[in-house]
Design a protein around this motif. Sequence first.
Motif, short mmCIF file in Angstrom:
data_model
loop_
_atom_site.label_atom_id
_atom_site.label_comp_id
_atom_site.label_asym_id
_atom_site.label_seq_id
_atom_site.Cartn_x
_atom_site.Cartn_y
_atom_site.Cartn_z
N ALA A 39 15.36 36.42 24.55
CA ALA A 39 14.69 37.66 24.98
C ALA A 39 14.58 37.73 26.50
O ALA A 39 14.34 38.79 27.06
CB ALA A 39 13.31 37.76 24.34
N ASN A 40 14.75 36.59 27.16
CA ASN A 40 14.84 36.48 28.62
C ASN A 40 13.59 36.96 29.36
O ASN A 40 13.70 37.51 30.46
CB ASN A 40 16.10 37.21 29.13
CG ASN A 40 16.52 36.71 30.50
OD1 ASN A 40 16.19 35.60 30.91
ND2 ASN A 40 17.23 37.56 31.23
N GLY A 46 20.81 32.11 30.81
CA GLY A 46 22.15 32.18 31.36
C GLY A 46 22.24 32.02 32.86
O GLY A 46 23.30 32.17 33.45
N LYS A 47 21.12 31.66 33.50
CA LYS A 47 21.10 31.53 34.96
C LYS A 47 20.80 30.12 35.44
O LYS A 47 20.73 29.87 36.63
CB LYS A 47 20.07 32.49 35.56
CG LYS A 47 20.43 33.94 35.34
CD LYS A 47 19.38 34.84 35.93
CE LYS A 47 19.78 36.30 35.67
NZ LYS A 47 18.67 37.19 35.95
N PRO A 52 18.97 27.85 27.91
CA PRO A 52 19.99 28.40 27.02
C PRO A 52 20.79 29.50 27.74
O PRO A 52 20.23 30.19 28.58
CB PRO A 52 19.19 28.98 25.86
CG PRO A 52 17.89 28.24 25.89
CD PRO A 52 17.63 27.98 27.34
N PRO A 53 22.03 29.63 27.44
CA PRO A 53 22.83 28.82 26.54
C PRO A 53 23.41 27.57 27.19
O PRO A 53 24.03 26.75 26.52
CB PRO A 53 23.95 29.79 26.11
CG PRO A 53 24.15 30.66 27.31
CD PRO A 53 22.77 30.82 27.92
N GLY A 54 23.19 27.38 28.50
CA GLY A 54 23.77 26.26 29.23
C GLY A 54 23.35 24.89 28.76
O GLY A 54 24.10 23.92 28.90
N CYS A 55 22.17 24.76 28.18
CA CYS A 55 21.67 23.45 27.74
C CYS A 55 22.25 23.03 26.40
O CYS A 55 21.97 21.94 25.92
CB CYS A 55 20.15 23.45 27.69
SG CYS A 55 19.43 24.56 26.47
N GLY A 56 23.08 23.89 25.80
CA GLY A 56 23.69 23.55 24.52
C GLY A 56 23.04 24.30 23.37
O GLY A 56 21.97 24.91 23.52
N THR A 57 23.69 24.24 22.25
CA THR A 57 23.16 24.90 21.05
C THR A 57 21.96 24.13 20.54
O THR A 57 21.72 22.97 20.92
CB THR A 57 24.22 24.95 19.94
OG1 THR A 57 24.48 23.61 19.51
CG2 THR A 57 25.52 25.61 20.41
#
Length: 179
Positions: A39-40, A46-47, A52-57
């Motif tokens: 929901a950011n 993404g920043k 998330p999503p950079g830290c993995g699923t």
Amino acid sequence: MINMEELKKLGEAQGFSHVVFLDCSTLELREEVRRMCEANTCHMYGKCWSCPPGCGTLDECREKVSRYHEGIIVQTVGELEDELDGEGMMEAESRHKENFYAFEKTLRGLYPGMLAIGAGCCTKCKTCTCPDHPCRFPGEAFSSMEAYGMLVTQVCQANHLDYYYGPCSIAYTSCYLLL
């Protein structure tokens, strides 16, 4: 087996308000918490490589967490002038992160394979390289408990730690999973 008394003394000397044992079997990584990230509302989705999503699923986070059986939860409780004291909230958060980073260095000497999971996004770098370049310090970056899908109140409750300390207080909570 960790020496909880020693870790409690070290953590309190570092400046944390509370240091308690963490039974890693109580950690629940939840899809609904991850959806809150999507929901950011914090504007980091993404920043930042550690968000998330950079830290993995969530499955990748579960795989990392499954290697650990015990750890510690650290918490900084800040007193506020009133319930809208933004400056007091930021001061408590800053103090918590400063202590979190310093204690991480101490713990890495004792538990080189530990997994540090913080409060809020990683702030090791002034500006994250995400998404254009790889993380500058992948061995030092940390994700938040929420990025891992943890509902912090549930983790605290399951490990006999308060989360709410009254209307003019705020608690910042992090954990270290120890091998």
